[in-house]
Design a protein around this motif. Structure first.
Motif, short mmCIF file in Angstrom:
data_model
loop_
_atom_site.label_atom_id
_atom_site.label_comp_id
_atom_site.label_asym_id
_atom_site.label_seq_id
_atom_site.Cartn_x
_atom_site.Cartn_y
_atom_site.Cartn_z
N THR A 1 33.66 34.42 82.49
CA THR A 1 34.08 33.10 82.01
C THR A 1 33.34 32.65 80.75
N LEU A 2 32.41 33.45 80.26
CA LEU A 2 31.59 33.05 79.12
C LEU A 2 32.19 33.56 77.82
N ASP A 3 32.71 32.66 77.02
CA ASP A 3 33.36 33.05 75.77
C ASP A 3 32.40 33.72 74.80
N ALA A 4 31.11 33.36 74.88
CA ALA A 4 30.12 33.91 73.94
C ALA A 4 29.85 35.39 74.19
N VAL A 5 30.15 35.86 75.38
CA VAL A 5 30.00 37.29 75.69
C VAL A 5 31.34 37.96 75.39
N LYS A 6 31.36 38.80 74.38
CA LYS A 6 32.62 39.41 73.93
C LYS A 6 32.92 40.74 74.62
N GLY A 7 31.92 41.31 75.23
CA GLY A 7 32.14 42.60 75.89
C GLY A 7 31.03 42.94 76.84
N LEU A 8 31.28 43.96 77.66
CA LEU A 8 30.28 44.46 78.60
C LEU A 8 30.03 45.93 78.32
N LEU B 1 35.32 46.58 77.53
CA LEU B 1 34.50 47.32 78.50
C LEU B 1 34.08 48.68 77.95
N MET B 2 32.79 48.80 77.70
CA MET B 2 32.22 50.05 77.21
C MET B 2 31.33 50.63 78.30
N VAL B 3 31.42 51.92 78.52
CA VAL B 3 30.62 52.58 79.54
C VAL B 3 29.61 53.50 78.87
N LYS B 4 28.33 53.34 79.23
CA LYS B 4 27.27 54.15 78.63
C LYS B 4 27.01 55.37 79.50
#
Length: 307
Positions: free
Chosen positions: A119-126, A164-167
């Motif tokens: 729900t946090l607009d400031a976080v653009k990705g994980l 969504l990026m996976v490391k």
């Protein structure tokens, strides 16, 4: 010549340039505001977040090695609620997209973190760190087991609409297998690679130099491994690959892009020179101008391996 176009798209998230900060090496960005113009960065990946605050491992937990460093910080962090309250407001003032690196000890923890950040607009990705041990599976790392990796990514994907990026962990037999699994489970991009497990010994005391005995090796020592794995991964997936591992200067960064990376992350170099990221951006621009390339995307995956 005009300034080359450095913009890239890493699976639906557009960056002004391909230079990101690697999680765990750049704090929450504010720590570096006096060393550079943070708005010049392509993106900021913050220190790994867990549901609750984590103290990490006991010291000593960082050891300098030949051509690199070992760390066994243990993913110390303030926890997601403190991040939202105390760290995110500053990130909101910056232009580069903020990407939250998340980790858990169970699949449910990953899902809960993704849901909390959704729900946090400031976080653009994980960015999902799957190198962590699964406490319910005897400590096996999520990223070393295709079934577990798929399960984590699928759960996170179900909880978020964000990029969504996976490391991926390099501590596997075949990184392409995990890469395909992550893509199939819904990843938008892959960051390749996390640190390589290693250790250091004090001959005089006959003891390990790290209290944790082993740690993650990073820096120039792992660059050849990272380059190889980025090249392998980029050939088998249809989503962007973000290269990370031993990138110290613009030449290193451009090599990763040439082998197939769409963007790169700068990690250990931040400890050596806190404005390494900006120096790499400037170096990229200079090289592209010198070689009369007006768009960095023209360089992606152009490595010639045949006659």
């Amino acid at each position: 010549m005009t300034t080359p176009d450095l913009s890239v798209d890493i699976g639906g998230l557009t960056l002004n340039n391909p230079v990101l900060t690697a999680s765990g090496t750049f704090g929450y960005a504010r720590e570096f505001e006096h060393y550079m113009d943070l708005n010049r960065l392509g993106g900021i990946i913050v220190k790994g977040l867990s549901l609750t605050p984590a103290k990490g491992n006991p010291p000593p937990r960082i050891v300098e090695t030949d051509c690199g460093m070992l760390n066994a910080i243990g993913l110390e962090n303030v926890g997601v609620e403190a991040f939202i309250k105390d760290k995110l407001p500053f990130l909101e003032t910056l232009d580069p997209p903020a990407i939250a690196n998340i980790y858990g000890k169970t699949v449910d923890e990953y899902g809960a973190l993704a849901e909390r950040l959704e729900t946090l607009d400031a976080v653009k990705g994980l960015e999902v760190n799957i190198s962590c041990p699964n406490v319910k599976e005897g400590g096996i790392a999520f990223g070393s087991d295709p079934k577990l990796a798929h399960q984590v990514v699928k759960v996170v994907r179900a909880k978020t609409t964000k990029h969504l990026m996976v490391k991926l962990s390099p501590n596997v037999t075949d990184i392409t297998q995990i890469a395909r699994v992550a893509e199939d489970a819904g990843a938008d991009a892959l960051s390749v690679i996390n640190t390589v497990t290693g250790m250091a010994v004090d001959l005089a005391t006959r003891r390990p130099r790290l209290a944790n005995v082993t740690g993650g090796l990073s820096g120039p020592a792992i660059k050849p491994i990272a380059l190889r794995m980025v090249w392998q991964t980029a050939q088998v997936v249809g989503i962007p690959v973000v290269g990370v591992g031993g990138i110290m200067n613009a030449t290193d960064a451009l090599e990763f892009i040439m082998v197939g990376a769409t963007a790169i992350q700068v990690g250990t170099a931040n400890f050596v020179n806190p404005d390494s990221t900006v120096a790499i951006i400037d170096g990229m621009i200079a090289w592209l101008r010198e070689n009369k390339i007006d768009d960095i995307k023209q360089l992606i995956g152009t490595l010639v391996t045949g006659d």
